[in-house]
Design an enzyme around this catalytic site. Sequence first.
Site, PDB file in Angstrom:
ATOM      1  N   ILE A 128      -9.216  67.483 -32.631  1.00 17.25           N
ATOM      2  CA  ILE A 128      -8.557  68.310 -33.650  1.00 17.25           C
ATOM      3  C   ILE A 128      -9.620  68.933 -34.541  1.00 17.25           C
ATOM      4  CG2 ILE A 128      -7.020  68.313 -35.673  1.00 17.25           C
ATOM      5  CD1 ILE A 128      -5.373  66.137 -34.309  1.00 17.25           C
ATOM      6  N   GLY A 153      -9.492  58.457 -37.458  1.00 19.05           N
ATOM      7  CA  GLY A 153      -8.738  57.220 -37.463  1.00 19.05           C
ATOM      8  C   GLY A 153      -8.995  56.463 -36.198  1.00 19.05           C
ATOM      9  N   GLN A 202     -11.693  54.808 -47.467  1.00 12.61           N
ATOM     10  CA  GLN A 202     -11.829  56.244 -47.739  1.00 12.61           C
ATOM     11  C   GLN A 202     -11.058  56.653 -48.999  1.00 12.61           C
ATOM     12  OE1 GLN A 202     -11.340  58.341 -43.958  1.00 12.61           O
ATOM     13  NE2 GLN A 202     -13.234  57.441 -43.178  1.00 12.61           N
ATOM     14  N   ASP A 257       5.480  69.167 -36.253  1.00 10.36           N
ATOM     15  CA  ASP A 257       6.840  68.929 -35.760  1.00 10.36           C
ATOM     16  C   ASP A 257       7.768  70.055 -36.209  1.00 10.36           C
ATOM     17  OD1 ASP A 257       6.068  66.177 -34.860  1.00 10.36           O
ATOM     18  OD2 ASP A 257       5.717  65.973 -37.011  1.00 10.36           O
ATOM     19  N   ARG A 297       7.055  72.989 -34.109  1.00  9.86           N
ATOM     20  CA  ARG A 297       7.609  72.769 -32.769  1.00  9.86           C
ATOM     21  C   ARG A 297       9.107  73.066 -32.753  1.00  9.86           C
ATOM     22  NH1 ARG A 297       4.431  67.015 -31.922  1.00  9.86           N
ATOM     23  NH2 ARG A 297       2.654  67.820 -30.726  1.00  9.86           N
ATOM     24  N   HIS A 333       6.437  60.837 -39.001  1.00  5.63           N
ATOM     25  CA  HIS A 333       5.831  61.588 -37.892  1.00  5.63           C
ATOM     26  C   HIS A 333       5.700  60.628 -36.712  1.00  5.63           C
ATOM     27  CE1 HIS A 333       3.258  64.024 -35.429  1.00  5.63           C
ATOM     28  NE2 HIS A 333       2.385  63.047 -35.380  1.00  5.63           N
ATOM     29  N   SER A 367      -2.292  66.940 -28.454  1.00  4.75           N
ATOM     30  CA  SER A 367      -2.232  68.270 -29.092  1.00  4.75           C
ATOM     31  C   SER A 367      -3.386  68.423 -30.060  1.00  4.75           C
ATOM     32  CB  SER A 367      -0.958  68.437 -29.904  1.00  4.75           C
ATOM     33  OG  SER A 367       0.027  67.530 -29.521  1.00  4.75           O
TER      34      SER A 367
HETATM   35  P1  NAI Z   1     -10.111  62.167 -31.458  1.00  2.00           P
HETATM   36  O1  NAI Z   1     -10.213  60.758 -30.988  1.00  2.00           O
HETATM   37  O2  NAI Z   1     -10.558  63.276 -30.577  1.00  2.00           O
HETATM   38  O3  NAI Z   1     -10.921  62.310 -32.835  1.00  2.00           O
HETATM   39  C1  NAI Z   1     -10.873  61.362 -33.854  1.00  2.00           C
HETATM   40  C2  NAI Z   1     -12.241  61.352 -34.512  1.00  2.00           C
HETATM   41  O4  NAI Z   1     -12.171  60.478 -35.635  1.00  2.00           O
HETATM   42  C3  NAI Z   1     -13.355  60.844 -33.595  1.00  2.00           C
HETATM   43  O5  NAI Z   1     -14.425  61.773 -33.605  1.00  2.00           O
HETATM   44  C4  NAI Z   1     -13.735  59.519 -34.239  1.00  2.00           C
HETATM   45  O6  NAI Z   1     -15.121  59.219 -34.072  1.00  2.00           O
HETATM   46  C5  NAI Z   1     -13.393  59.794 -35.687  1.00  2.00           C
HETATM   47  N1  NAI Z   1     -13.276  58.602 -36.518  1.00  2.00           N
HETATM   48  C6  NAI Z   1     -12.851  57.353 -36.162  1.00  2.00           C
HETATM   49  N2  NAI Z   1     -12.916  56.521 -37.212  1.00  2.00           N
HETATM   50  C7  NAI Z   1     -13.367  57.251 -38.254  1.00  2.00           C
HETATM   51  C8  NAI Z   1     -13.670  56.936 -39.608  1.00  2.00           C
HETATM   52  N3  NAI Z   1     -13.506  55.700 -40.078  1.00  2.00           N
HETATM   53  N4  NAI Z   1     -14.124  57.930 -40.397  1.00  2.00           N
HETATM   54  C9  NAI Z   1     -14.317  59.171 -39.918  1.00  2.00           C
HETATM   55  N5  NAI Z   1     -14.075  59.524 -38.644  1.00  2.00           N
HETATM   56  C10 NAI Z   1     -13.595  58.573 -37.829  1.00  2.00           C
HETATM   57  O7  NAI Z   1      -8.598  62.350 -31.888  1.00  2.00           O
HETATM   58  P2  NAI Z   1      -7.796  63.704 -32.200  1.00  2.00           P
HETATM   59  O8  NAI Z   1      -7.121  64.135 -30.953  1.00  2.00           O
HETATM   60  O9  NAI Z   1      -8.677  64.661 -32.909  1.00  2.00           O
HETATM   61  O10 NAI Z   1      -6.667  63.157 -33.171  1.00  2.00           O
HETATM   62  C11 NAI Z   1      -6.996  62.647 -34.437  1.00  2.00           C
HETATM   63  C12 NAI Z   1      -5.811  61.927 -35.056  1.00  2.00           C
HETATM   64  O11 NAI Z   1      -4.751  62.831 -35.325  1.00  2.00           O
HETATM   65  C13 NAI Z   1      -5.207  60.832 -34.173  1.00  2.00           C
HETATM   66  O12 NAI Z   1      -4.900  59.721 -35.008  1.00  2.00           O
HETATM   67  C14 NAI Z   1      -3.933  61.457 -33.665  1.00  2.00           C
HETATM   68  O13 NAI Z   1      -2.970  60.491 -33.327  1.00  2.00           O
HETATM   69  C15 NAI Z   1      -3.528  62.274 -34.869  1.00  2.00           C
HETATM   70  N6  NAI Z   1      -2.591  63.371 -34.617  1.00  2.00           N
HETATM   71  C16 NAI Z   1      -1.656  63.642 -35.590  1.00  2.00           C
HETATM   72  C17 NAI Z   1      -0.797  64.694 -35.474  1.00  2.00           C
HETATM   73  C18 NAI Z   1       0.214  64.984 -36.550  1.00  2.00           C
HETATM   74  O14 NAI Z   1       1.002  65.900 -36.351  1.00  2.00           O
HETATM   75  N7  NAI Z   1       0.243  64.283 -37.659  1.00  2.00           N
HETATM   76  C19 NAI Z   1      -0.812  65.557 -34.288  1.00  2.00           C
HETATM   77  C20 NAI Z   1      -1.854  65.234 -33.345  1.00  2.00           C
HETATM   78  C21 NAI Z   1      -2.698  64.161 -33.518  1.00  2.00           C
END
Ligand code: NAI
Length: 331
Positions: free
Chosen positions: A16, A89, A112, A159, A162, A187, A242
């Site tokens: 993201i 996360g 954080q 959402d 969507r 969510h 996504s």
């Molecule tokens: P990703 O795994 O590609 O990226 C997450 C990044 O966070 C990684 O680079 C990781 O190293 C980093 N990270 C982990 N712990 C950390 C910390 N303590 N401090 C700073 N960075 C840290 O995941 P992606 O696909 O980018 O998704 C990120 C989050 O967003 C996931 O939790 C996912 O479930 C959530 N999400 C939420 C949505 C929403 O609509 N609310 C929609 C899509 C995803």
Amino acid sequence: AKEPVRVLVTGAAGQIGYALVPMIARGVMLGADQPVILHMLDIPPAAEALNGVKMELVDAAFPLLKGVVATTDAVEACTGVNVAVMVGGFPRKEGMERKDVMSKNVSIYKSQASALEQHAAPNCKVLVVANPANTNALILKEFAPSIPAKNITCLTRLDHNRALGQISEKLNVQVSDVKNVIIWGNHSSTQYPDVNHATVMTPSGEKPVRELVKDDAWLNGEFITTVQQRGAAIIKARKLSSALSAASAACDHIRDWVLGTPEGTWVSMGVYSDGSYNAPAGVIYSFPVTCKNGEWTIVQGLAIDEFSRKKLDLTGVELTEEKELAYSCLS
Ligand code: NAI
């Protein structure tokens, strides 16, 4: 010229993050006349990748981008930020218990929260994207007591968007002509996408979605489950979750919060519940909101029918349980 706004993106080396930072640097989030300084935080194993993202931001020569801070130090990342988008996360991995994932995220959001509370600019606006988004936002709020609760939100705009997209496809109308859907609650797959107050702009004026779709079975069934399960459908298709739509929704969320919602239009945001619509108070619950002068207000007085009532309650119960689980991880 306007002073630059400092925008923090945590998890900036992730998927993201990679979609989001160029949008911010292009003015999609805060406007095409608003210079920005990007603060990017990730964890040490991702430090090299994070530096690669920084290199690409330099290479993109964005005119609005006045500086980039790329760091694995939360204090440095949070210092002076006006907007914080929390994407970092701990993801749920196969075979992991819900409680274990919760526990990891609780400890991330607790620490954080302190970094933001102590070092962010006054009146910093916070958007939590990382899952479990509502409960991560709640933990952040609890451990940053000097940040006003109204400044801490979570993302349900994806959402919401969507739901707009599904209605526009069903009716074969432009998505920009559809408005005022609502995402209630968490969510998660218990969220309730509600079209009872949604309208479509047609050549003969604004019409209720219910009147145009006519297919109540679809609206009360497949429409809801499609929106609830869209995240899983994207993972199945892309083998990745996504990212571009999540990044775009994060920009929509902050833009509308800071610059205001258009007259007659509301959007969905996860906000600290005051018990409106008999949702549980004291959790981060998604409501319909309008925004003006940088503040959101829950839209009041919408009629909730019996079908909707059950769904609002169900997602509220899940949020209360998540809150209890999160608290049990603290002790
Ligand atoms: P990703 O795994 O590609 O990226 C997450 C990044 O966070 C990684 O680079 C990781 O190293 C980093 N990270 C982990 N712990 C950390 C910390 N303590 N401090 C700073 N960075 C840290 O995941 P992606 O696909 O980018 O998704 C990120 C989050 O967003 C996931 O939790 C996912 O479930 C959530 N999400 C939420 C949505 C929403 O609509 N609310 C929609 C899509 C995803």
